[in-house]
Scaffold this motif. Sequence first.
Motif, PDB file in Angstrom:
ATOM      1  N   UNK A 274       6.314   9.890  -5.290  1.00  0.00           N
ATOM      2  CA  UNK A 274       6.162   9.540  -3.873  1.00  0.00           C
ATOM      3  C   UNK A 274       6.063   8.017  -3.716  1.00  0.00           C
ATOM      4  N   UNK A 275       5.248   7.399  -4.560  1.00  0.00           N
ATOM      5  CA  UNK A 275       5.038   5.953  -4.429  1.00  0.00           C
ATOM      6  C   UNK A 275       6.257   5.160  -4.909  1.00  0.00           C
ATOM      7  N   UNK A 276       6.840   5.566  -6.039  1.00  0.00           N
ATOM      8  CA  UNK A 276       7.922   4.761  -6.614  1.00  0.00           C
ATOM      9  C   UNK A 276       9.294   5.094  -6.027  1.00  0.00           C
TER      10      UNK A 276
ATOM     11  N   UNK B  97       1.830  11.321   6.090  1.00  0.00           N
ATOM     12  CA  UNK B  97       2.594  10.465   5.180  1.00  0.00           C
ATOM     13  C   UNK B  97       4.054  10.909   5.111  1.00  0.00           C
TER      14      UNK B  97
ATOM     15  N   UNK C   6       0.823  -1.211   0.000  1.00  0.00           N
ATOM     16  CA  UNK C   6       0.000   0.000   0.000  1.00  0.00           C
ATOM     17  C   UNK C   6       0.861   1.267   0.000  1.00  0.00           C
ATOM     18  N   UNK C   7       0.711   2.090  -1.043  1.00  0.00           N
ATOM     19  CA  UNK C   7       1.446   3.346  -1.140  1.00  0.00           C
ATOM     20  C   UNK C   7       2.903   3.199  -1.520  1.00  0.00           C
ATOM     21  N   UNK C   8       3.296   2.025  -1.995  1.00  0.00           N
ATOM     22  CA  UNK C   8       4.721   1.808  -2.288  1.00  0.00           C
ATOM     23  C   UNK C   8       4.918   0.854  -3.464  1.00  0.00           C
TER      24      UNK C   8
ATOM     25  N   UNK D 206      -1.468   0.250  -4.422  1.00  0.00           N
ATOM     26  CA  UNK D 206      -0.048   0.620  -4.502  1.00  0.00           C
ATOM     27  C   UNK D 206       0.154   2.094  -4.774  1.00  0.00           C
TER      28      UNK D 206
END
Lengths: 369, 261
Positions: free
Chosen positions: B179-181, B224, A59-61, A349
Amino acid sequence: MHSPLRNFLPRNNFSELLTALSDGGYRCLAPKVCDGAIVYKELPSQDTLSTGISIHQAPGSYRVEITDSARNFGWSNGPQGLKPLVFKSRETLWSVRRDTNGQMTFTESAAEPDPVAIIGVRSCDLAALALQDKHFLNNHNRDSHYQTRRASLFLVAVNCTHPSDTCFCASTGDGPTAQDGFDLLLDELDDGFVIRAGTEAGEKILETLPVDPVAPEQAEAISRQNQRARECQTRRLPSRNLEQALFENLEHPRWRTVAQRCLSCANCTSVCPTCFCYSEQDTGTLDFTRSEHVREWDSCFTQGHSYIHGLTIRADTKLRYRQWLTHKLGSWHSQYGRSGCVGCGRCISWCPVGIDITEEVTAIVSAET
Amino acid sequence: MSATKAKVAVHKFSSCDGCQLAFLNMGEDLLALFDQVDIIHFAEAGPLNREASVDISFVEGSLSTPEDIHRIKKIREKSRYVTTIGACATAGGLQALRNVAQQDDWIQSVYATPQYISSLDQVMPIHEQIAVDFELRGCPVNTRQITAVLRSLLNGVTPVNEQDKVCMECKRQHEVCAMVARGLPCMGPVTRAGCGALCPGVGRDCYGCYGSAENANTASLGGRFHLLRLNQNQVRHRFVSFNGADPVFASAGSMGTGKND
């Protein structure tokens, strides 16, 4: 739809497939690592596919790891499926010119046929494409732009052997192995690919390839890896029709708590392979002689999406998230005969704060199960 | 508007002059602009007539001296429409950082003769002193925004208020989420679109120069950022920079942290 496991394409002959596609008039899009994620990029002729890519999603990554594996498809998915290839994120639908006498001429824009072969499509994305077809190619209102691009696709699918932690296609019935919707389907083994055709166009390409018979142990290895891909998935959506359960829980407290986390940034709807909402607007030149009517991806998470004649119907995040989830997993059933979720896990994700759709929906309908 | 050409003025207050460049960067469109309007006052480009009555005043910069307040009220009286341009005019700009600092200490330490400095206690965006018809955000604003607002006003229609998040533009351009990657503390999810996701397009995280988007959840994003190992001060700096007097960002900056996530 497709034939049994008969044809094995050794890894060192894989370039023959790319050549056959190129000879068949297709440009090839293949998975590449770009800016830290898998994206489909044009594969120059004579170039080879990337190997050893491994993807870790949570989640989030999303993280890429390059391993020494010889496999080309040992990963789950990238941020986008097939949607950007058929439903453009921004395109001109028509334009208008005004001449010096004030006479206006309107011109409809048309998408150009562009035969393109996509290498490495997953079953979740084939299911999503079938859903987009239902929306954009329904009998009452066909979208010509979508239709032209859709007809240009040649889909080389791969049965997914490495689902991520965020994947739950097994529970939605959309994967990890593909049932239909492809032109060619690959099962990847360490030393090559078992390949079969799903369409006549696929059959034509397959006929030209230097294939060997499939050995019984290869068929068993495929069966084993497909089963493992199914069983390794830990997330799941309730597989039944949730329309009633969701609409009976419109005042569930969970909507409020998820709205405290939700950024209403629309990353989930942008990466969702089935979301199809758009807005239209006009952009003109300063001399007032030309203007273009542009369509671009919108989202139920924006203010403008629910703005109607002076009133914003869904002004806050709670209502926007509820709209998204009740449509995607609820009223989609009435509209398209199935849920709008194919279990690709992208919304989990690629949510910057890691909101998990499976967790949210389970909490909301739990009293009903 | 009328059969005669519309009169336009471009005024400047406390600012770097960068937003006015959005006019000068029009290139060939400058010729189209001159066909449509008469530029009455635009010091950076040449014409000077700051007292003239005009149809549209574009105002750059924030209010930081008592004289500024007097001048902006005059401009309001002389203008049919006032459109503010840029982070300074709409949200205080960088200079509004002094709103959260000890101003007297700064004046004493920066200026050789501090007795000549006459400034307001708080740097203000233009809308705090006069009614503003339309605000264009950004540090700086770009030519596309200026062209769109000019076209709308000349046509007599309300300009489109671009208030979605940068993420929308970013994803339409198929940028991979930084941010995610890559774990970068991107401000895109709370920042107003309009720049065309410029920074994510070159592999950087958005730093919020367009100010807050509508319905921005700064608490959740701040939370976050903590998970991405930013300390409280670093989170604060993400929110309070170019748009120091943006109430949403200022409030997030003063909290310094999100309660959620």
